[in-house]
Write a protein that holds these residues in place. Sequence first.
Motif, PDB file in Angstrom:
ATOM      1  N   LEU A  74     -14.961  -0.284  -2.737  1.00 20.62           N
ATOM      2  CA  LEU A  74     -15.717  -1.120  -3.654  1.00 20.62           C
ATOM      3  C   LEU A  74     -15.088  -1.127  -5.045  1.00 20.62           C
ATOM      4  CD1 LEU A  74     -18.299  -2.845  -3.487  1.00 20.62           C
ATOM      5  CD2 LEU A  74     -19.570  -0.884  -4.382  1.00 20.62           C
ATOM      6  N   PHE A  75     -14.646   0.062  -5.492  1.00 17.65           N
ATOM      7  CA  PHE A  75     -13.992   0.159  -6.798  1.00 17.65           C
ATOM      8  C   PHE A  75     -12.714  -0.664  -6.821  1.00 17.65           C
ATOM      9  CE2 PHE A  75     -10.698   2.358  -9.332  1.00 17.65           C
ATOM     10  CZ  PHE A  75     -11.216   2.112 -10.598  1.00 17.65           C
ATOM     11  N   ALA A  76     -11.889  -0.534  -5.775  1.00 19.29           N
ATOM     12  CA  ALA A  76     -10.638  -1.297  -5.718  1.00 19.29           C
ATOM     13  C   ALA A  76     -10.914  -2.799  -5.681  1.00 19.29           C
ATOM     14  CB  ALA A  76      -9.829  -0.870  -4.488  1.00 19.29           C
ATOM     15  N   LEU A  92      -7.813 -11.046  -0.150  1.00 20.76           N
ATOM     16  CA  LEU A  92      -7.162  -9.762   0.113  1.00 20.76           C
ATOM     17  C   LEU A  92      -8.176  -8.728   0.612  1.00 20.76           C
ATOM     18  CD1 LEU A  92      -4.682  -9.567  -2.894  1.00 20.76           C
ATOM     19  CD2 LEU A  92      -4.100  -9.839  -0.476  1.00 20.76           C
ATOM     20  N   ASN A  93      -9.385  -8.758   0.076  1.00 25.53           N
ATOM     21  CA  ASN A  93     -10.417  -7.834   0.550  1.00 25.53           C
ATOM     22  C   ASN A  93     -10.786  -8.112   1.999  1.00 25.53           C
ATOM     23  OD1 ASN A  93     -13.751  -7.346   0.638  1.00 25.53           O
ATOM     24  ND2 ASN A  93     -12.549  -5.672  -0.216  1.00 25.53           N
ATOM     25  N   TYR A  94     -10.719  -9.378   2.410  1.00 26.39           N
ATOM     26  CA  TYR A  94     -11.083  -9.738   3.776  1.00 26.39           C
ATOM     27  C   TYR A  94     -10.002  -9.382   4.799  1.00 26.39           C
ATOM     28  CZ  TYR A  94     -15.625 -11.910   3.243  1.00 26.39           C
ATOM     29  OH  TYR A  94     -16.961 -12.110   3.041  1.00 26.39           O
ATOM     30  N   ILE A 144      -3.744  -3.691  -5.406  1.00 24.50           N
ATOM     31  CA  ILE A 144      -5.078  -3.090  -5.467  1.00 24.50           C
ATOM     32  C   ILE A 144      -6.036  -3.848  -4.547  1.00 24.50           C
ATOM     33  CG2 ILE A 144      -7.077  -2.686  -6.967  1.00 24.50           C
ATOM     34  CD1 ILE A 144      -5.065  -2.218  -9.254  1.00 24.50           C
ATOM     35  N   GLY A 145      -5.941  -5.187  -4.570  1.00 24.50           N
ATOM     36  CA  GLY A 145      -6.778  -5.990  -3.685  1.00 24.50           C
ATOM     37  C   GLY A 145      -6.500  -5.705  -2.222  1.00 24.50           C
ATOM     38  N   LEU A 151      -9.070   0.133   2.661  1.00 25.69           N
ATOM     39  CA  LEU A 151     -10.164   1.102   2.559  1.00 25.69           C
ATOM     40  C   LEU A 151     -11.442   0.556   3.188  1.00 25.69           C
ATOM     41  CD1 LEU A 151      -9.472   2.266  -1.093  1.00 25.69           C
ATOM     42  CD2 LEU A 151      -9.247   3.675   0.964  1.00 25.69           C
ATOM     43  N   ALA A 152     -11.696  -0.741   3.015  1.00 22.04           N
ATOM     44  CA  ALA A 152     -12.889  -1.332   3.620  1.00 22.04           C
ATOM     45  C   ALA A 152     -12.806  -1.280   5.145  1.00 22.04           C
ATOM     46  CB  ALA A 152     -13.069  -2.770   3.143  1.00 22.04           C
TER      47      ALA A 152
END
Length: 283
Positions: A74-76, A92-94, A144-145, A151-152
């Motif tokens: 979440l932080f990243a 990128l998170n997905y 970072i993204g 991590l997710a």
Amino acid sequence: MQSLWMVLASLLFACMGVCVKLAAATHSAVEIVFYRSFLSLILMYALVRLRGVSLRTPHWRWQVSRGVVGFSALFAYFWALTLLPLATAVTLNYTSAIFLAICLALSGQRLTGGILGALALGLAGVGLLLKPALHADQLVGGLIGLGSGVLAGIAYFSVRELGSRGEPETRTVFYFSLVSSVCGSVWLLISEIHPVDLHSGALLLGVATFATAAQLAMTRAYAGSRTLMAAALAYSTVIFASLFGMLIWHETHDLWSWLAVALIVLSGLAATHFSPVTLARRP
């Protein structure tokens, strides 16, 4: 109605991203994560009490490790939102769907040809998005993204393991909020804390409110019978994020960027379709 609930959840997640970017003008990423987690903790405590769910757990090591990894993800993600165009950070998170599939493979599950194809497609999309689409000053934000996606994916794997051990979802979300609040508060002890005024307070409340409402809408969508359709529609967050980015920050994307986004979305859809388990819900 199942599809409408997921589209609503995607819109709310995109609204959360907008609030994060706006709140970043006065608060650091760790501050935003702390306020989001602490407000969620209060709501989740009320919910577990309302449902009569016990907070005692025999799997506290899994809960703590899931909480720490989830907090880091979440932080990243929030940090990437402050550094990148909204749609780029969301995309990128997905990539979490790709890395969840890798975690499943490392746990002993056999990778099918469909999963391998999805991974190859996703990695190609990531490479395309990081290389030609990002300027040199955005490369760190891009990494970072991508890290938030890694991590997710690990966090979702932990959620899956907790579910297979019989842990109620409300208890897992409660402990995620608790661990994130503790991690955030410890970090804030050695960081600068910015004052909260009426404007920034409204944005921070918006982050927590949109995130909680999105979770509820997504849970309602996944409760239906067409799980894969719901998981596929979750990628409409990228579309909403792109629209918000263009309307609010006048963000523009070249052809290579849109192609990279399309490859990552298709990869996530393929990984969802070919995976032997349902993808975990977003934290």
